[in-house]
Structures are given as C-alpha cells and as structure tokens.
Design an enzyme around this catalytic site. Structure first.
Site, short mmCIF file in Angstrom:
data_model
loop_
_atom_site.label_atom_id
_atom_site.label_comp_id
_atom_site.label_asym_id
_atom_site.label_seq_id
_atom_site.Cartn_x
_atom_site.Cartn_y
_atom_site.Cartn_z
NE ARG A 160 -2.97 4.42 -4.96
CZ ARG A 160 -2.64 5.49 -5.66
NH1 ARG A 160 -3.51 6.48 -5.80
NH2 ARG A 160 -1.45 5.60 -6.22
CB ALA A 192 1.79 -4.49 -3.43
NE ARG A 246 -3.02 -0.86 -11.10
CZ ARG A 246 -2.31 -0.27 -10.12
NH1 ARG A 246 -2.83 -0.17 -8.91
NH2 ARG A 246 -1.12 0.20 -10.36
CB CYS A 266 9.78 6.68 -2.42
SG CYS A 266 8.13 6.81 -3.16
CG ASP A 303 6.12 -0.91 -8.04
OD1 ASP A 303 5.23 -0.32 -7.39
OD2 ASP A 303 5.91 -1.48 -9.13
#
Lengths: 330, 330, 330, 330, 330, 330
Positions: free
Chosen positions: B35, B37, B78, B143, B212
């Site tokens: 996982r 990017a 994905r 975040c 993201d």
C-alpha cells in the site's frame, strides 16, 4: 456550612450574616454541580430571592449591603460565567425603596420576575428559531446546545419535517448527545467527523449553533470549531444562525472587555497511552473560539432575531451602559 | 498461484502465460498488503520488469500482448490507485522494438528507470520543499504524509529550526503518527483537535499537507478536512503548500475524469457501543475531500514547485494527451 | 356587496356587521385593483377609519371585536403584502378607551395619522436619498420603484445632474417604466438587458433599487435579479442603496418569520407559441429574491438612512416585539 | 464572381488570380451566410485547399504569394472572427517546399488535416466534458453552445441522467434553442429569466457555458451575462466550466491584444414601439463580456481540460509565439 | 472686534448684538488657531454659555433668536467640522423656558454639561479601548489620534506591555508625532513607510486608528490611507478598531448627507523644486478617505464599543432624527 | 586591476588568470555603478564574451574551468541580483566543444546572442504591453520601471492617448522619476501619495507595475507597496498588470528557493534630525514585498503575456529543471 460576615464596607455599619442558601448555591456553582448558563442564573436568582425574603437586618442600608454581599459571593464562584452578572444586575438594579420592607418586596419581586422570564426564554427562543425553518430543510449542528434543540423541537411540534447533519465535535464529542436528542425528536441524523462538515454544506439549509457568550461587537464565542464552520459555510453561502438566550449576552463587553477563552485538560484530546507513545509534545485544548459577526447571518433569542451587528442594541436595552458592577457600588 | 491465459484478444494469436510474480504482486496490491502510492508503483514496475526479463514468448506481437496483459492484471487490482496507471503508462509507452529481444530490453530498461526515479523522488521533493522553509518557521500539518515529512527532514538536515502544530485528523488520528515522526526529527510539536486549527493559523508560516492525488484542473484530493483547513488558512493569508510526488498526478483527469471519493467504514467514526446508545443514525465517512486550486499556493514535487493551476503542464509532459490506456490498445 | 357577520369570537357577544367600505376595499386589494405597498396600506387605513367612524355597535367590546374583524378581513386579502400588517398594527395598537365614543375617536385618529404619515413618507425618503447623490453621478436601477424615483426627483429638484443606466428587468421589463419616468425628470437614460449590467458597473456611482419588503435580519426582498446585481456591484465596489419606506419593513420577521417568495405565471417568461416550439419544459418565475445585508450599503427610509444590519432597531421602535397580531387578540 | 489581382507585393513578380472558390467563401463569410466559429474555419480550410490544388502559377514564389493573398482575402471578411486566424496560420505555417508541386502538396495536406481535426474536435471535446458529469447532476446553461451540448450528449449516450436549468439569455433568448436541443436529448429542462439564475445555483452541480473566444491571460469572452453568472456561481461555490474547442483560442492575445467586444443592434433589446413610448434613450447592446480566469474552474477542449490560467500553454503549443500573421509575411 | 446684528429674521423683532466672545471664538476657529474636533466643540460650548449668561435682551423670543444667531455664527466658520453641529445641537435642543431667566439657565446649564462630558470623554474612551488590549499585543497605527493614544495610555497605566508599528502617514508624516507620544508612554516603536504596512500585519494584533468623522451608514472618514490599511488588514484577518469620541459622529449623515472630502495644498506632497524638475503635472492631495463598515471590527467611543453598523443607533439616541439644524429654525 | 588565480579546483590542472575586463565588470556591479537588471545582465554577457575571445589557455578543460571561474566571480558580486544567473546559465549551458577553439566560438556566440536578445527585449515587451492599452485609458503606476515605460511609450508611438496616476512611492519617491518620464511622452500625470491610491482606482483602467523578480509559484517581488496596491485594486476589480522582461524570472525559485527581501538603510525613511526628535525607535525599511499570483491579472514579457500562474512554464522552457548552478559544476 459557613456564615459569612458581610460588614466592613459601609464603615461603622453593623455586620449581618448571609442566608445559608446563598452559600449553598455558591458552592454548588463553584463545584459545577450547578452548570449551564440558564441553570446558574436561575439558581442565583433563587438565592437572592431567599436572601431578600429572609433577611433579618433592620435598616435599609444594612439590607442593601447584605444583598450586594450575596451578589458578590455568588459572582466570585465563576467570574467568567456570563449568565451570573446578567442575573445579579437584573435583580440589584431593581432593588428600590426607603425601608427594609420596600427593599425586600422590590428585590424579591425582581428575582421572581427574572426566574419567570428565564423559564419561558428557551421556549420563546425556540418559537422564533422555528420560524426560520421550512418543511424539508436540512440543519447542520456543532456541539450540543439546548437552545438549538429548542428551535428544532418547536419546528417538529408544528409538524415540520427536518433532517440533521451532526458534527461529532471533538474533543468531547457532544455531537453524540445532540444526535441522540434529535433522534428523540424523530429527526433523521447523519453523523460526520468535524473535518467532513464542508463536504456536506451544499446539502445544508441552515447551520444552527448555540453560543457560550456573545459580545457587544457581535462576536460569537462558542465551542471550538465554530469559526471554521462559519467561514466554510459562508464560502458556500449557507446561512449560519446562532441560537442564544439573552442570558448569554455578556454585559462586560459593552465597555470593551474581551472574553477570556478557557483551556481544558489535555486528557480530553489524547489518552495517556497515546501520548506516551508519541513522546514529548504540547497539547493545546481551547474550549471555545470567536466567530466575528461577518460570518453569522442571525442571532435568534427569546426577544426575537437580530443581525449580530445589532445585538449591541439589545444589550444596551437590557444592561444600560454603566460599566461598574452594581454589587461593588456603595 | 494462478497462471493466467492472456490470449484471446489478438485473434488467432497463440496465448501465453504471465510470470507468477505478476500475479503475486497483483494479489499483494489487491489485499492492501502492498500500500501507499509510491510502494504500489514500485511493485508494479518490478513485476513488469520481471515479466519482460522472463518472458518466454517467441514473437514480438506475443510479447506486446503479454506485457499488456500483465499491466491489465496489475491495474484491475485497485483501479482507483492513482500511482498504478502512472507506472504502467511509463513502462508500456517505452516498450519499443521489432524483435522480442529489443522489446525485452526496452521494457526492462523502462521499468528499471521508473524504479530508479521513484527511489529518489521523495528526497528530491524534500529538497525542494525545504527551500521554502526558513529558520524559526512554524508549520501546520494535517493527516500523515511522508512527502511532507521529507520536506521537514531535509530542512532539519540543513540545521533549520522548525516547530509544528499538528492536527489530530479524525477519524483515524494520523496526526499522532506525524507527531511522533516530527519528534524523531526533534521538531517541537503542539497537538490540537481539528476544530482548533483555525485558532492557531496566525502563528503558522506554512500549512503543509500531502495529497492522495492531484487532478489536471489543479484540484488536490487529500484526507478529509484539507479543504476546510485551506479555506480557513486563505482567510488568514497563511500559505498552503501541497507536497506530492508526481506519482500522485492522475493522468485520467487530463481528459476530464473526476476522482471518485472513497467512503470508509463507519467504525472509524463511532464505536458500536456509542452508536447503540444514540439510536438509528447514518454515519458518513468520506476518506478525502477536494481542494480547488484557488486555495493552494504551491505544489511541491520532485520536479520542482508549481502553482496548482500549472500542474497540468507537468502532467502533459509526463503523460501526453492520449486518453486511451496503453494496456487496452491493440 | 356582502355584509359579513363578525361575531362568534367574543362568546355570547352580539354580532355586528362590517361597513360595506371595508369589504369594497378588501375586494379591491384582493383583485389587485388596489396595488403597491403604500396604496394598499393607505386604503386599509381609510377603511378602518370609515369603520370606526360609522360603527353602530353599542358596547366597547363590540367595537373592539368589530374593528379586529375589519382588520382580519383586510389582512386575509393578501396575507403576504407586507404593508397591510404595518397599517393594521399601527391603528389597532392605538385603539384605546372605555366607551364606544373614546374608541371611535382614538381609532379614527390613529388611522388618519397613519394616512398622513404615509402621504409625506415618499417625499421625506426622497429628500434623504437625494442627499447621497452628487452632481454628475450615474445611477443604475433595477425594476421600477417609486421610492427610487422619489430620490432622483428630489435630487433633480435641487438642480443635481444625474444620468441613469436602467436594467430592463425581465420578465416584465419594468425597466421601461423607469426609463420613461426618468426621461420625464430629464435624466439621460441608457437601457441595457439584465445580463449586461455588470459591464457598466465601473461607470456607476450608485446602484439604487427599491424593496418589496425588508426583514429583521437585514435581508432585502426585491424583484428577482436584485441579488445578482448586488453581488456583482460589491465585486466592483459600487455602493448599493435600497430605497424603501418603513411601510416595507415586515414586522413578522422580528420573530424569525421568513418572507414567502411568490411565483408568478410562466406566461410572463415565455409565450405559448415559444413554449410549444420547445416542447415539455418547466418554467419557474419567482417574483423576488433575497439579498443578504452584507451586499447592501444603506437602506434609505423616510426616517433616515440605516446600514441594513441596523434596520431591526427601527423595526423594534415601530412595532415592538410582540409577535401576536393584534387582530387575532382577545 | 470577381477575380482578384494578388500581385504587387513581391516586386516585379507576375501577378496571379485567386480561385473563384476563395472569393465565394469570403463573401459567404462576410455576409454571415457561413457562420459559427468551426464552420467558418472549415470553409476557410476548404478554400485554401482548393486554391492550392488548382493554382496555375509556375514559380514557388508566386505560389506562396498567391496562398498568402487567399488567406488575406479570407481574413479581411471578419477580422474579429477568432477561428479564421487559427485556420490560416495552421495551413500557411505548413506550406513548405522549393517547387510548386511540393508547395501544393504540403499546403493541401495541411488544409485537409485541419479539416479532419475540426471534424472530430466537437465529439472529442464532448467526451472530455462528459467525464466531469455524474448521474443525477444538474447543469445550468447560458446562451446556446454546441460545445456544451456535445458534452451533455456524450453523457446522455453513456446513460448518465442529467437535468438542466436554462437561462433564457436576453436579448436574443438563445436559451430557447438550448432548451429545445436538451429536450431532444431527453434532458428535463427548467427555463428561467437571467435574473433568476442566482436563486437556483444551490441546486446546480455545474455551470456549463461555451465561449466566443479565449484569451492568453485566461479570460473567457462569451455571451453577455456570463461574467455575472460566473461571479454569482463562485459566491455559492458552484463550479463553472467552459466548453470550447481550440478553434476558439485567440492567437493574437498571446502578444497582449485584447478582444474587441461587438455591439449589436438595439432592436434586439427593444422594439421600435416600446422605444417610442419611452422617449429619447440610449440603448447599449454589447454582445459579449469578459470573465476573468479566477471565476472559471476549468476549460474543456478537445485536447483535454485545463485550468483557465494554463490555457496559454496550449496556445503556445498550437501557435508558437510569433506575433506577425503569416499572410502578411514576405 | 465686530458686533454683529442678528435681527432681521423674526420679523419686526428688535435686533440684538452677540457677545464679543462669540465672535472671538468664531474667528479663532475660522483661522484654525482653535483646532481639533474636541477643542472646537469645547470652545463653541463656552461661547454659547457666555452668550447665554451675558445676554441683555428682554424677551424670550429675542433670547432664542440671539442664541440661534450665535450658533449660526459659530457654525459658518468651518461648516465641515463635524464636532460643531454636535455641540450646537446639544445646547440649543436643551434651551427651554418661557422667560429669559429660564432660557438663560437651561442654556448655560446645557453648555456646561456638554463641556463637562467632553472633558471626561477621552479618558472614558481610553478605558474602553484599553479593555480590548492584552499584555504583549502589538498595535499598528496610522496618522496621529489622541483617542488612539488615550487607549494605549490607559492600557499602559494598568501595566499592560504593548509594542507599536507606526505608519509614517504621508504627506504630513503625523506618524512621527505618534511615535514620539508612544515613546513617552514607553511603548517600543517600529516606524515604517505607508507602503510597508502590509508586510507587518501578520505580527499585528490590532490596527488602531482614529476618525475624522463617522457617518450613519457606518462609514469611517479618516486620514487618507486608512481604507487601504483596513482592506489589507481584513485580508490578513487582523482586527481593525476605530477610536472616536461621539463628538466625531456626524448628525447630518442620519439624513443621508455625505461627508465632503477636503483637498489640501499640493505643497504637502511635493516641494516646488521637485515639481519644477518634473514639469507640468497635477497633484491631488485628498486629506481623508472613507472606509466602509465591512472593513471595521469595532468603533470604540466613550459610550462603549459598537460594531460600525450599529453606530447609527447611538447617533439617533444622541441627535434624534430631525434633519433641520436647530439654529436655522423659527 | 587585479589578476585573479582561478585554478585550484580542477585538481592538478594548471591555473589560469581571468581577463581584466571580468574583474572590472565585477567591481562595477558590486559597487552598483552598473545597476538595473538588464544592464547587469548585459555587462556580464559582455565580460564572458571578452573572456572567451581572449582566453589564452591551451586545453578544453582549462577553458571550461576559466569560464566557470569568470561566472563565479561575476555571480558573487550581487548574489541576489536575479538577472545575473539568467545570463550566466544561458552562456555556460551553450559552451560546447572538444577543443579550445570550439569552446571559444560557442561561448562567445552564446554571449553575443544573449546580448542581442536583451537589446530588443524591452521593445518587444513594450509592444506586447501596448496591445493591452486603449485610447483614453488611465494607468496607475508604482515606483519606476523602464519596462512599464516601454509599454506606455509603444502605445504613445501608435498614437494612443493615455493618462497616468503616479504613486510617489515612498521612501525614495521614484514616482517622481516616472512622472518626469511620462511627461516626456506627453502623458498627463496626476501625482498622489501612496495612501491616496485607493481613492483613484475607480478611475483607473490598468494598474501597471514592474518587477524586481518573479518566482516560479507566480509571486511577484516588487517595490514595497505593490502588494497593498494589488489587493486594493482587486477589491475594486481594476486589472493589475506586471511588466517584466524574462531576465527578471528567478530560476532558483523553480526548486522552491524563496527570494530574500533586502532591507535598506533607515535614512531613506527618516532624517537624523527627525529621528533624534522622536527618540529611541526602530526603523524598518524593506525594499520589496511579495504579491501572490491571485492578485495579478497578467505578466507581460518580451515573449508574450502570461497569467502569473503559468509563468513557471516559460521558466522551465528557458532554464530547464536543473537546480545546480552550472558555474559550480565539475
């Protein structure tokens, strides 16, 4: 129980003791056993009424001194609670007469009147707020406010269908309390984290929040996160309405005083275990923030609705301009 | 392990099987074992390289078909992971030659090149981001982003003193991870709940967040709460900088495609016990939100910094305009 | 002519019939034969005066009941016409006395006083508005407002040279009426379609519009298109002034009521032939829109000028806070 | 039919006559028999192709002169039509070779290529625009744009359900044409006057408009009323998207030239009868206005989508920097 | 010294001469020997008091005429000085009685009362303004205002530590006077040119400026440059506070009158030598500009603080609505 | 004259001395005898050309080392002058060849080419800027910029009538220089102090300013006061255009470097006498400020006009991405 000597000020005047209920009430407020702006104000009014009705002093001067001492005792318990000076001013400003009997009567009557108004204030506010809501509207809430709920309840009583998007309101997640209360009013609830509010504003017809206190310059002091919500709501042209009884209006701000923001314990933000894992950090936990009037569309009170820039007019009507606190006069 | 038949498309062409590493990688991505990017993109590049180096087909057409099949297999794991098409396009666009040997060489070289660039990208980005920071600056984060941390680490390596205000970032509180990482870089950290960020923006020199993915219209898709933070930061004229490797640029948005926002499980927002106590409610848990370019001052990449309105230029340089995905060609 | 029984409420009280002029007036208002806020209010005042002067009842209670019934009859004709409750409140609030004769006298006097004030209101307003205008100024108008024209006429009477840019104001093109009226005042007129207004704002010194009604939260309800004009004018920093007699202030909004927007017939927007040519479509024809106070620089009334956020103060002075409508009392 | 002498420039060079089709096309453009940006550009490309294919000159220099003369003739018909220089530059920039035969071949090929691209541009643009639309979205339109309709048609072809709010777009009410076209695509249509658009923006997911031309500074020149719509849409945070083929990009603006706004006949705004009734007035009827890039979220072209601030990059790619017009060279 | 005949108005009434002190005061105001809003008002009050106390007329009508004449004489000296009508209205509105003695007593008392209030106004204002300041705050000032200094002095008297950033305020550089005064209060001062203010706003907690006058629509008329400062401060969310005694409130603006901006001599802007060197130019030197209420957070007066949109309420309380000037009555 | 040893770097390589003109130029730049971005760049190009043409080294490696040493020497004179690296990069990037002769030829040619482009840049820029100006326009200027004057001169040469409002631009009042230059172009000039600019923006069609340097994120670094002017101009929707040759684009900002703001001597702000009179104060005199791209409508260069958000594209075209400075290579 402690009997307080109230004499001393007033020169050679004989001292007198306060009624035990005043002290009981003061302690209950200080310990936060009695909490919430309206509840505190109501308890203070009751204590002043009891003091007036049971005073055993024999001169008008002693009566006045005694009542001021009672007010001082009550005020010192939580000097930043905005509803306390509201109550104390209301009653002491109406203490009039030349004899103990006259003073007793006017004071007790003023205290009773204040209590009576307080009792209906939230319902009256709710009726005003409900007038802004229309069938099918969606409301977004922040934190937990019984004034906000009163508006929604009044609307529901008229058969208006509403739905709600409830921000959880970190750190204490009072959004959960609001969600539960809304469910009891049969309002469909969508719960979101605070950061997600912006994503839902387009579906929202009214942002509806309470207030901790309101200043003469129109600023709204409310639970931390209110300002960001208001700024974001304005950016999407969603109206933001503040529901606040007049007991939330802070008379000291008429003379420029600003509202001190309380910082709460860091344990509300982070558990000891989480903190230990992170290492040495500072945690800041301000309880409230300040939303300037330009981000608020209306303040709804039991006396009607106002643009925030005009609430000063209502404050002057209620409190006048005098900056001295009547319990410190003589 | 499953051997896949890749034939069928290509008419009467003989089929060929994919190398088992492709399937292993695909499964690891699908199960989110792999996982992040950059990690996903690196794994995909490795799988393509292995496939190219170990292909046993005998014609150039079969080789091309096989590599496309491998890309398709990886992509379908994905379909919304923005870094996958980045990698697949890079490699397949450089698959050139008339013989299997030529194709093998160019494809493996392209995959290796992509991996090499990926390896240095975060450090290069960090060096660019650090150039914006000055001694004594305070940074606010939202975040957890390794691209953001790379900027701060590069600055710290140059001896620049920074402090940080870290938003906890509900629902998953990735702010705690960021706080810990910053402490390891010896950066003083103040942790606040998301709603309190606005109160501290006046002390902040840079809002520094990751992404993201980034769209051709300059919009930044990032962890829920980013947009509110950016709107509030702009209101106080605090610069907001997005740190994002080019692997976050979404080529599909060049042709107008929008980014689908993922909704995560409600258990991140509320525990079962809390929920039972409240009653029937809906919980909405969007993972990301979309910040328009007008609220972002700069996007920092390993290829330099860009105003968000110009990132489309870099995207066109990297991906061209073709809207078809090369693994679907024939 | 219909004689209405007004008894029933008031228990065993004998019923009484309304004067035929009340019914005539009510019908004229209902049929929009009598129209325009001030004209409606004037007609209602006259009807109440007639009723008071010619009442044939014999007890004070009957008189009160009868006058309330007359007010109810007038009010129900156009419950959304903001000037009706203005008039009815003014007169009924001043109906005082213990005998029929006293009641008759006070009521008739109040009605006459209201009419007298109404008569001078527009001129007084015009004098105030003209004070904002300077020689050489250009004014932009929307729709047709006699209050706006009164300001311009007063300025012209003082020899002030003005020019005007007139928006045609679809769907009914009342801009043509305004253009004609301005020409009669010898004001040079440039007529433009509504969409072209923005292009001319840089040359404009004042956007000057009327109001259908004004709410306690400072919102201005006026002909559709006003809000867009105000938003665009603010973007170019052109002041927007609303000219509105106090008869346009809506007392119901003090207690939070919102103004219902009327939808008019689609034939104003599109001819039957045009519509048939297009096919099945919906046509929406809202008569008014709501401009928030933040886009309005001043409201000019016959009582002086006010920032829109302060008009609530004037409303409270005129109407008090009571939310019940006096014609529904007893 | 008129045969034009093109000689003179080029010194002692023998003159040559243009092919009659060039003149026919020029006249058709001048008389607005041929209209619409893409149609004009296509006709010009055809005329240049015919001229190249049928040129009877004998030297390369004559050929070049003749083609430039043809371009000049076409250009002078509507010097403000933005698509004409697009076409002329494309073809003349590709006129290469040392012999008449080479020149003929390259020029004709370039003209054919331009035509071919033009043919697919609108569909390609539609495919890009449709990628921004989602099932259930509501679109607001202004005026009539086949580029906008192409986006909606592409979305409908994919089975996406849309509804539309159509502004009538005074003075010519091209909204009616749009409404009809949308009905043919089975899109539910709500028609409103221009002033009412703001009232519906909260229900709108995309404001979708075309463009007359687009400038290098990102400004969008489109039908009068576009700017106000964009300003109001931004105030409510509704995205505004411009659909425009690259044939609308104005190469002259790269070197700072601004777009001249055309004023149309006043009879579009007001009938003679209406005007006579009003008296002496000026009527201003600008056909277009200029929307700055800060009010536009994306420009959708057949080459993908761009933030308006980046369209200059595409323009430089298409046209280079040269400010001289190739038909004026020598 | 000139004795003025005040008769003529009042028909056949015998004329009377004004006291020489009225003329002396008028001349001192006219020559700007007496200057500053409060000083002018105080001098006018003294002159009216003297006139009342020493009037030698024998009838009430003569007394009234004479006082009005005195007011007229004082008013005409500087018709744009906002504090003059403040004073004259206050005194003349309180001139009551049926005999000369009664009139003398009420008028002299009103004048004395006005003077007394004036004397404490600046200190009272300072106390209110100081309540907004906190230990460690940085204040930015523009021009020189004793009302602003009074706020800072009051804060310093309470031991509050402040620092100041002082704009020099071209053309007259009154910032130097402010800087000197602040140094005397032991406030650290940073001096910057006007164009540099924006660069320091992030460090500033309060922009604190005075006012030349304040209008009923909430606009603040103050030294040229105030508006730009306020606009820039708002862009960085720095609160802007105006300190202004109520003597700065302009009663004429209640009825829509606007404030005329004074243009001063060009020699303040440029020396003759500099000008000769440049050649033929125009120099414009407006003394003041107008800041709309939306850029001001609070107005601090001796009667408390107000949002600028509510100052009209205080003005109506002080001056009522009457638009005629009492010195022109009869 | 000082002969510098440039050897040492390059290992055992024999050292070589720089041509005396390099040192002369370096000293002239360091002493600000040579000043102005374009002049500095031109002098540096000439020095490099001389060095290349007169180099007496015998190996290619020595030649390269020597040229890099010359570049270093020139660069270190004013490391913050943005035009120096522009020139040095341009020339050194084009230094190619395997022999001294080849290197000499390519380097000298590159330097000559750079000089030639520089020579026409301002005129080319002026031609572009003039295209934005129309007959009758009013321009507002800040400080003194020859790029701005070039636009106005080009417009005047075409017979376009302009007028100008010139801000004096404290502290150095370079507005006077601009005023004089404009008078020589026969442009009517109105001079105002900086604080008065806002008052005249409504009459202004273009704010036209130069730049000290321009960053990759679109920020414009220009004379102190530019940002406030731009913010205020945007508030009134007056376009702001920056005229800047590409020699002002700062290549270091591509990799995130920020521009250091220079602080100048306090004597520019205040005379010693004024300062002594005030007492102990700090004077801050920043020479420049930073205007973010959102307040700029267009940047006009000799390569055409760009939205500020797209200038990064031109920078990458001119400078590529490499962050190392070529004079430090090897």
């Amino acid at each position: 129980m402690v009997f307080l000597h109230t004499g001393g000020e007033g020169g050679g005047m004989t001292t007198a003791t306060l009624h035990p209920d005043v002290e009981t009430t003061a302690e209950a407020i200080a310990s936060m056993e009695v909490r919430g702006a309206a509840t505190i104000a109501g308890a203070a009014a009751d204590a002043l009424q009891t003091q007036a009705e049971h005073s055993e002093v024999s001169t008008a001067a002693e009566f006045r001194n005694q009542l001021r001492a009672a007010a001082r005792r009550l005020h010192e318990t939580r000097p930043t609670a905005v509803s306390l000076p509201n109550c104390l001013r209301y009653v002491l400003d109406r203490m009039e007469g030349d004899s103990v009997e006259e003073l007793r009567a006017t004071t007790a009557a003023a205290a009773a009147e204040f209590s009576a108004r307080l009792e209906t204030a939230q319902d009256d506010l709710g009726a005003v707020g409900a007038n802004r809501l229309r069938d099918g509207d969606t409301v977004m809430t922040h934190c937990h406010s019984t004034d906000v709920l009163s508006c929604i309840e009044a609307a529901r009583d008229r058969g208006i269908e509403l739905s709600a998007i409830v921000k959880e309101t970190r750190p204490r997640k009072q959004g959960h309390i609001t969600a539960k209360a809304l469910r009891e009013l049969d309002v469909p609830v969508t719960l979101v984290v605070d950061g997600a509010a912006g994503r839902y504003l387009k579906e929202v017809d009214h942002v509806l929040v309470g207030a901790d206190s309101i200043a003469a310059d129109g600023a709204v002091i409310n639970k931390i996160g209110t300002r960001s919500l208001a700024v974001t709501a304005r950016e999407r042209d969603t109206p933001i309405v503040v529901a606040a009884q007049t007991v939330k209006l802070d008379p000291a701000t008429l003379s420029g005083h600003t509202v001190e923001i309380e910082y709460r314990d860091e344990s509300e933000v982070i558990s000891e275990r989480e903190r230990d894992d992170i290492g040495e950090i500072t945690v800041r936990n301000p309880a409230f923030d300040v939303t300037p009037p330009r981000y608020v569309d209306a303040i709804v009170t039991e006396r009607g609705q106002f643009p925030p820039e005009s609430i000063v007019t209502l404050m002057r009507e209620l409190f006048g301009e005098q900056t001295a606190t009547p319990w410190e006069n003589e």
